[in-house]
Design a protein around this motif. Structure first.
Motif, PDB file in Angstrom:
ATOM      1  N   UNK A   1     -13.074  -2.299  13.849  1.00 55.80           N
ATOM      2  CA  UNK A   1     -11.926  -1.729  13.172  1.00 55.80           C
ATOM      3  C   UNK A   1     -12.051  -1.966  11.671  1.00 55.80           C
ATOM      4  N   UNK A   2     -11.605  -0.993  10.912  1.00 51.59           N
ATOM      5  CA  UNK A   2     -11.732  -1.088   9.454  1.00 51.59           C
ATOM      6  C   UNK A   2     -10.428  -1.463   8.787  1.00 51.59           C
ATOM      7  N   UNK A   3      -9.459  -1.883   9.570  1.00 52.29           N
ATOM      8  CA  UNK A   3      -8.192  -2.357   9.034  1.00 52.29           C
ATOM      9  C   UNK A   3      -8.134  -3.860   9.231  1.00 52.29           C
ATOM     10  N   UNK A   4      -7.742  -4.571   8.174  1.00 52.15           N
ATOM     11  CA  UNK A   4      -7.697  -6.028   8.224  1.00 52.15           C
ATOM     12  C   UNK A   4      -6.287  -6.521   7.946  1.00 52.15           C
ATOM     13  N   UNK A   5      -6.062  -7.806   8.212  1.00 47.27           N
ATOM     14  CA  UNK A   5      -4.772  -8.430   7.942  1.00 47.27           C
ATOM     15  C   UNK A   5      -4.463  -8.348   6.450  1.00 47.27           C
ATOM     16  N   UNK A   6      -3.198  -8.160   6.100  1.00 46.33           N
ATOM     17  CA  UNK A   6      -2.682  -8.060   4.728  1.00 46.33           C
ATOM     18  C   UNK A   6      -3.039  -6.746   4.024  1.00 46.33           C
ATOM     19  N   UNK A   7      -3.600  -5.761   4.738  1.00 47.98           N
ATOM     20  CA  UNK A   7      -3.822  -4.437   4.161  1.00 47.98           C
ATOM     21  C   UNK A   7      -2.507  -3.664   4.140  1.00 47.98           C
ATOM     22  N   UNK A   8      -2.360  -2.767   3.182  1.00 50.18           N
ATOM     23  CA  UNK A   8      -1.212  -1.867   3.147  1.00 50.18           C
ATOM     24  C   UNK A   8      -1.610  -0.591   3.880  1.00 50.18           C
ATOM     25  N   UNK A   9      -0.823  -0.219   4.903  1.00 52.25           N
ATOM     26  CA  UNK A   9      -1.137   0.957   5.699  1.00 52.25           C
ATOM     27  C   UNK A   9       0.064   1.896   5.756  1.00 52.25           C
ATOM     28  N   UNK A  10      -0.205   3.162   6.097  1.00 50.39           N
ATOM     29  CA  UNK A  10       0.840   4.151   6.276  1.00 50.39           C
ATOM     30  C   UNK A  10       0.705   4.736   7.680  1.00 50.39           C
ATOM     31  N   UNK A  11       1.845   4.894   8.365  1.00 51.14           N
ATOM     32  CA  UNK A  11       1.848   5.443   9.717  1.00 51.14           C
ATOM     33  C   UNK A  11       1.722   6.956   9.627  1.00 51.14           C
ATOM     34  N   UNK A  12       0.797   7.533  10.421  1.00 49.68           N
ATOM     35  CA  UNK A  12       0.564   8.976  10.358  1.00 49.68           C
ATOM     36  C   UNK A  12       1.029   9.708  11.619  1.00 49.68           C
ATOM     37  N   UNK A  13       1.391   8.976  12.675  1.00 48.35           N
ATOM     38  CA  UNK A  13       1.854   9.582  13.922  1.00 48.35           C
ATOM     39  C   UNK A  13       2.989   8.771  14.517  1.00 48.35           C
ATOM     40  N   UNK A  14       3.876   9.427  15.247  1.00 52.59           N
ATOM     41  CA  UNK A  14       4.914   8.726  15.988  1.00 52.59           C
ATOM     42  C   UNK A  14       6.261   8.744  15.302  1.00 52.59           C
TER      43      UNK A  14
END
Length: 105
Positions: A1-14
């Motif tokens: 997985x290319x997402x790590x703890x403390x990363x800022x992410x945006x939800x794209x589904x749901x």
């Protein structure tokens, strides 16, 4: 997985599409992430006299990592993530939109 703890992410589904939050926990075995303020679940908890009081507690639930995109710190847009090797042999993540390195060590 290319997402790590403390990363800022945006939800794209749901149901929480468009929300941004910080990754609190990564669960690689299940391919899920826990994002702050996203997928809020209610848990009914019984009181234990010496430890805690009862009531309805709201907390984040895990969502699939494929439903979130990493937000690039330099261009502030949700982006796909690539991997590349630097001259000194370290593997870093980079933004596919602007080409900037995300992992600054």
């Amino acid at each position: 997985m290319r997402i790590k703890k403390d990363d800022l992410v945006q939800v794209i589904l749901g149901k929480d599409k468009g929300k941004r939050g910080k990754v609190l926990k990564v669960i690689p075995r299940e391919k899920k992430v826990l994002v702050q303020g996203v997928n809020i679940m209610k848990r009914h908890q019984r009181p234990i006299p010496q430890l805690r009081e009862g009531g309805i507690i709201e907390r984040e639930g895990a969502i699939y990592a494929s439903k979130v995109m990493l937000v690039c710190p330099s261009c502030d847009k949700p982006t796909r993530v690539g991997l590349k090797l630097l001259e000194d042999g370290t593997k870093v993540r980079f933004c596919k939109k602007c080409g900037e390195v995300i992992d600054k060590a």
